[in-house]
Design a protein around this motif. Structure first.
Motif, short mmCIF file in Angstrom:
data_model
loop_
_atom_site.label_atom_id
_atom_site.label_comp_id
_atom_site.label_asym_id
_atom_site.label_seq_id
_atom_site.Cartn_x
_atom_site.Cartn_y
_atom_site.Cartn_z
N LEU A 89 0.83 -1.20 0.00
CA LEU A 89 0.00 0.00 0.00
C LEU A 89 0.87 1.25 0.00
N LEU A 90 1.92 1.25 0.81
CA LEU A 90 2.81 2.42 0.88
C LEU A 90 3.46 2.72 -0.46
N ALA A 91 3.87 1.68 -1.17
CA ALA A 91 4.55 1.86 -2.45
C ALA A 91 3.68 2.63 -3.44
N ARG A 92 2.37 2.40 -3.38
CA ARG A 92 1.44 3.11 -4.28
C ARG A 92 0.95 4.42 -3.65
N LEU A 93 0.93 4.44 -2.33
CA LEU A 93 0.33 5.56 -1.61
C LEU A 93 1.22 6.79 -1.61
N ARG A 94 2.51 6.61 -1.40
CA ARG A 94 3.40 7.76 -1.26
C ARG A 94 3.40 8.67 -2.49
N PRO A 95 3.55 8.13 -3.70
CA PRO A 95 3.50 9.03 -4.86
C PRO A 95 2.16 9.74 -4.99
N ALA A 96 1.07 9.02 -4.67
CA ALA A 96 -0.26 9.63 -4.79
C ALA A 96 -0.45 10.76 -3.79
N LEU A 97 -0.03 10.53 -2.54
CA LEU A 97 -0.16 11.57 -1.52
C LEU A 97 0.72 12.77 -1.86
N HIS A 98 1.91 12.49 -2.40
CA HIS A 98 2.79 13.60 -2.80
C HIS A 98 2.14 14.44 -3.88
N ASP A 99 1.50 13.79 -4.85
CA ASP A 99 0.83 14.53 -5.93
C ASP A 99 -0.31 15.38 -5.38
N ARG A 101 -0.58 16.58 -2.26
CA ARG A 101 -0.01 17.70 -1.50
C ARG A 101 0.54 18.77 -2.42
N THR A 102 1.18 18.33 -3.51
CA THR A 102 1.77 19.28 -4.44
C THR A 102 0.69 20.08 -5.16
N ALA A 103 -0.40 19.40 -5.52
CA ALA A 103 -1.51 20.09 -6.19
C ALA A 103 -2.09 21.18 -5.30
N TRP A 293 29.75 20.94 0.90
CA TRP A 293 28.51 20.19 1.08
C TRP A 293 27.65 20.40 -0.15
N TYR A 294 26.81 19.42 -0.47
CA TYR A 294 25.88 19.55 -1.59
C TYR A 294 24.45 19.30 -1.11
N LEU A 295 23.56 20.17 -1.54
CA LEU A 295 22.13 19.95 -1.32
C LEU A 295 21.60 19.20 -2.53
N TYR A 296 20.87 18.10 -2.29
CA TYR A 296 20.36 17.33 -3.42
C TYR A 296 18.86 17.06 -3.25
N TYR A 297 18.19 16.88 -4.39
CA TYR A 297 16.75 16.65 -4.39
C TYR A 297 16.38 15.83 -5.62
N PRO A 298 15.22 15.16 -5.61
CA PRO A 298 14.85 14.26 -6.72
C PRO A 298 14.63 15.01 -8.02
N SER A 299 15.14 14.43 -9.10
CA SER A 299 14.96 15.05 -10.41
C SER A 299 13.62 14.67 -11.04
N LYS A 300 13.04 13.56 -10.60
CA LYS A 300 11.81 13.06 -11.21
C LYS A 300 10.60 13.28 -10.30
N ARG A 301 10.65 14.30 -9.51
CA ARG A 301 9.56 14.56 -8.57
C ARG A 301 9.20 16.02 -8.61
N HIS A 302 7.91 16.30 -8.74
CA HIS A 302 7.46 17.68 -8.79
C HIS A 302 7.59 18.30 -7.41
N THR A 303 8.38 19.35 -7.28
CA THR A 303 8.60 19.96 -5.98
C THR A 303 7.52 20.99 -5.66
N SER A 304 7.27 21.16 -4.37
CA SER A 304 6.26 22.11 -3.92
C SER A 304 6.76 23.54 -4.09
N ALA A 305 5.83 24.49 -3.95
CA ALA A 305 6.19 25.91 -4.09
C ALA A 305 7.20 26.31 -3.01
N ALA A 306 7.01 25.81 -1.78
CA ALA A 306 7.93 26.15 -0.69
C ALA A 306 9.33 25.63 -0.98
N VAL A 307 9.41 24.41 -1.47
CA VAL A 307 10.72 23.81 -1.78
C VAL A 307 11.38 24.56 -2.93
N ARG A 308 10.60 24.91 -3.96
CA ARG A 308 11.16 25.64 -5.09
C ARG A 308 11.75 26.98 -4.65
#
Length: 323
Positions: A89-99, A101-103, A293-308
């Motif tokens: 359930l988590l494997a499918r749930l996390r991307p959906a919840l992220h979408d 929240r981002t919306a 130090w390097y800050l890194y973030y996912p390239s294949k994930r839509h980031t939120s307005a706050a993160v951007r």
């Protein structure tokens, strides 16, 4: 069976189905609570994060399991872990919840004062001397944005653990991550207190350190930290020896100040101590310049307005040797 009898049977079945689902409602917020419990490692931590009681979290999970008709969590007195069904359930749930929240978060673009939360995972030294000062500045500019920084030296999957970004030394990153420099290049300092050095000869080369009582550090995974030096193209790496082994830079600094041995620390931790004579720097001409130090973030994930906004703030910041 007559046609009327078949119709009566269908009506009864429909009533039973409706009754069954009315007794076992599925609330979407319970799915988010389930993800929180797994990410936080328990009901109590999830409850604190959501500002509710542990019993309320437990009840939400019980209602969710009843609605789905399957156990999602294995519970013990000490820990909570997802079952096989929970993992699926988590494997499918996390991307959906992220979408979702981002919306919702994208509406921030229409607000005069953007809001939201930025969650970052970072090693202690990076958090202490680079990330925290930058986050404090950023929060002054954007007073409605929350920042959560978790200090952790272990290598983790930031997406799986629910972080928006992470910090690591150099470009030790997965291929699907984007990295940007966070702060200036780094240098280590070798230091000891005047009390420690009073009756001992000072090392003239890195190999002389092997004759001293060095303060060692062990990474969370169990690996012992080695000390690397460079001078005029000559590189030397040693595995320090000593009676004291610690796990954080703060502890190493305290040990050095107490005269317990020679410490190997980022300059940021001991710059003030050196200037005020609390410790003496050794082998200063053997310093090796290290990556930032390097800050890194996912390239294949839509980031939120706050993160951007946070990422843009990092890109535009002018770094100096002292933050």
């Amino acid at each position: 069976m007559t046609q009327i009898g078949r119709a009566d049977k269908l009506i009864k079945m429909e009533q039973l189905i409706k009754q069954d689902f009315s007794m076992r409602p599925l609330r979407l917020d319970s799915l988010e609570i389930f993800e929180d419990v797994v990410r936080c490692g328990g009901f109590r931590a999830a409850a604190i994060g959501r500002g509710v009681s542990s019993s309320a979290i437990s009840q939400s999970i019980s209602v969710l399991e009843e609605a789905l008709g399957i156990r999602l969590l294995n519970r013990t007195t000490r820990s909570v872990a997802p079952t096989e069904a929970g993992e699926r359930l988590l494997a499918r749930l996390r991307p959906a919840l992220h979408d979702i929240r981002t919306a919702i978060d994208d509406l921030n673009q229409l607000r005069e004062r953007p809001s939201g939360t930025v969650r970052i995972n970072a090693p202690g030294p990076a958090a202490d001397h680079v990330l925290c000062p930058v986050a404090f500045e950023f929060m002054e500019v954007y007073p409605d944005i929350n920042v959560e920084i978790i200090s952790d030296a272990a290598i983790i999957d930031i997406v799986e653990q629910g972080f928006d970004a992470g910090v690591r030394f150099g470009k030790q990153l997965a291929q699907d991550m984007i990295a940007m420099p966070l702060g200036p290049a780094l240098r280590y300092a070798i230091v000891a207190s005047p009390d420690y050095l009073r009756n001992r000869s000072r090392p003239e080369s890195p190999r002389d350190l092997l004759l001293h009582d060095c303060i060692r550090r062990r990474f969370p995974g169990g690996t012992m930290v080695t000390w690397t030096f460079e001078k005029d193209g000559d590189q030397v790496e040693i595995t320090p020896k000593g009676r004291l082994t610690l796990s954080s830079a703060h502890q190493e600094r305290q040990a050095a100040l107490s005269g317990s041995g020679i410490a190997h620390l980022f300059e940021d931790y001991v710059r003030d101590d050196i200037e005020k004579g609390r410790v003496i720097e050794l082998l200063p001409d053997w310093k090796k310049k290290l990556p930032s130090w390097y800050l890194y973030y996912p390239s294949k994930r839509h980031t939120s307005a706050a993160v951007r906004l946070f990422l843009e703030y990092i890109r535009n910041r002018k770094w100096t040797s002292d933050i």
